[in-house]
Design an enzyme around this catalytic site. Sequence first.
Site, PDB file in Angstrom:
ATOM      1  N   CYS A 115       0.811  -1.221   0.000  1.00 11.53           N
ATOM      2  CA  CYS A 115       0.000   0.000   0.000  1.00 11.53           C
ATOM      3  C   CYS A 115       0.847   1.274   0.000  1.00 11.53           C
ATOM      4  O   CYS A 115       0.343   2.352  -0.322  1.00 11.53           O
ATOM      5  CB  CYS A 115      -0.949  -0.012   1.184  1.00 11.53           C
ATOM      6  SG  CYS A 115      -2.143  -1.354   1.045  1.00 11.53           S
ATOM      7  N   ASN A 142     -10.046  -0.647  -1.028  1.00 11.76           N
ATOM      8  CA  ASN A 142      -8.585  -0.487  -0.989  1.00 11.76           C
ATOM      9  C   ASN A 142      -8.004  -1.064  -2.281  1.00 11.76           C
ATOM     10  O   ASN A 142      -8.033  -2.276  -2.492  1.00 11.76           O
ATOM     11  CB  ASN A 142      -8.043  -1.230   0.246  1.00 11.76           C
ATOM     12  CG  ASN A 142      -6.537  -1.109   0.385  1.00 11.76           C
ATOM     13  OD1 ASN A 142      -5.853  -0.613  -0.514  1.00 11.76           O
ATOM     14  ND2 ASN A 142      -6.013  -1.577   1.503  1.00 11.76           N
ATOM     15  N   HIS A 169      -3.695   7.156   1.657  1.00 16.53           N
ATOM     16  CA  HIS A 169      -4.009   5.805   1.196  1.00 16.53           C
ATOM     17  C   HIS A 169      -5.372   5.412   1.769  1.00 16.53           C
ATOM     18  O   HIS A 169      -5.659   5.648   2.948  1.00 16.53           O
ATOM     19  CB  HIS A 169      -2.920   4.841   1.676  1.00 16.53           C
ATOM     20  CG  HIS A 169      -3.282   3.409   1.470  1.00 16.53           C
ATOM     21  ND1 HIS A 169      -3.564   2.893   0.227  1.00 16.53           N
ATOM     22  CD2 HIS A 169      -3.414   2.384   2.346  1.00 16.53           C
ATOM     23  CE1 HIS A 169      -3.852   1.610   0.350  1.00 16.53           C
ATOM     24  NE2 HIS A 169      -3.772   1.276   1.621  1.00 16.53           N
TER      25      HIS A 169
END
Length: 334
Positions: free
Chosen positions: A115, A285, A255
């Site tokens: 990520c 995500n 993020h």
Amino acid sequence: MKQRRAAITALGTHVPERVVTNADLEKIVDTSGEWIRTRTGIERRHVVEPGTPTSVIAAAAAQEALRRRRIGAEELDLIIVATVTPDMMFPATACLVQDRIGAKRAWGFDISAACSGFPYALTIGAQFVETGRHRKVMVIGADVMTSILDYQDRTTCVLFGDAAGAVILEPREDGTGILDFAHEVDGSGAGFLHMPAGGSLHPASHETVDKRMHYIKQQGQHVFKYAVRKFADASVQILLRNDFTGTDVDLFVAHQANIRIIEAAQHRMGLPDSKVIKNIHEYGNTTAATIPLALKTALDEKKLEPGNLVLLAAVGAGFTVGSVLLRWSGVAWD
Ligand SMILES: CC(C)(COP(=O)(O)OP(=O)(O)OC[C@H]1O[C@@H](n2cnc3c(N)ncnc32)[C@H](O)[C@@H]1OP(=O)(O)O)[C@@H](O)C(=O)NCCC(=O)NCCS
């Protein structure tokens, strides 16, 4: 002489059309739309048609960035792809993208930072621009997370979606561009979020397949606690060492893993909602793609103007932590 900095001069994204809603997932695993929404902020996610690899969506995002910048792929010097879902172990997805878009002069490679992949790749690309070695660097964050999701595991399969985002980095000497970065890793956290098999530790075998080891495994609560702490720490630290505070930040582009993680960092910096991009409800995500997708949301919502102080932050598997501070230089957006 003015300092040469690497600035984002174009943005392109690719989001697959197919949508999977929380209600769709209720039919597959023992979950509820309400649980997913309240615990994560996610309402739907976009997923590729089965069989579509990361290089295809990465190339689509790259082509959009080139189109907006009105340049051809042959002008690119370097292509960096951040992904944890490469088309295959090798060659690098960057090579496949290079071929797909016809970037004849470019070299390239992939980076694996989950990520935090986009801020890491952005930082790496920026070095080549700042030194004057390259003039046009394409940085792509792309993941087909559905290729490694276990639809028998309700604790992970509801969290992720597929997407790609690409930016072009070019030199600027007008005070805009990347000002600083602060990254760290803590490899002791490796076991809390990983895909155990398929590498040299556990090469593919009947056993690894039977044990479902080619899927994401996560200890959610542990990752959550680490992310809440580190996300805010990294954000505050990079501001302080550049003599800024939360009030100086025009836009926080985080993020998108969990709305609660973003809001914890937002509150620690004292930022109002108008300065924080949240689009996790729409995409889930998307790992390396969340930050460029959030930049797109910011541009669509007219929240990003030339000269703005922008803070990017991410925490991911590894553990990896990344934050980048930049002055927005402006991109063509129609
Ligand atoms: C995954 C996450 C949303 C889970 O939320 P949580 O509040 O920590 O939930 P817990 O893991 O404590 O689970 C609480 C309960 O919900 C259950 N549960 C887990 N997933 C569920 C789902 N999809 N639907 C319904 N119930 C679920 C658990 O089994 C547990 O039940 P139990 O109490 O009977 O054991 C959260 O931990 C998280 O976001 N973690 C970080 C994820 C992340 O950022 N990952 C990427 C790195 S950037």
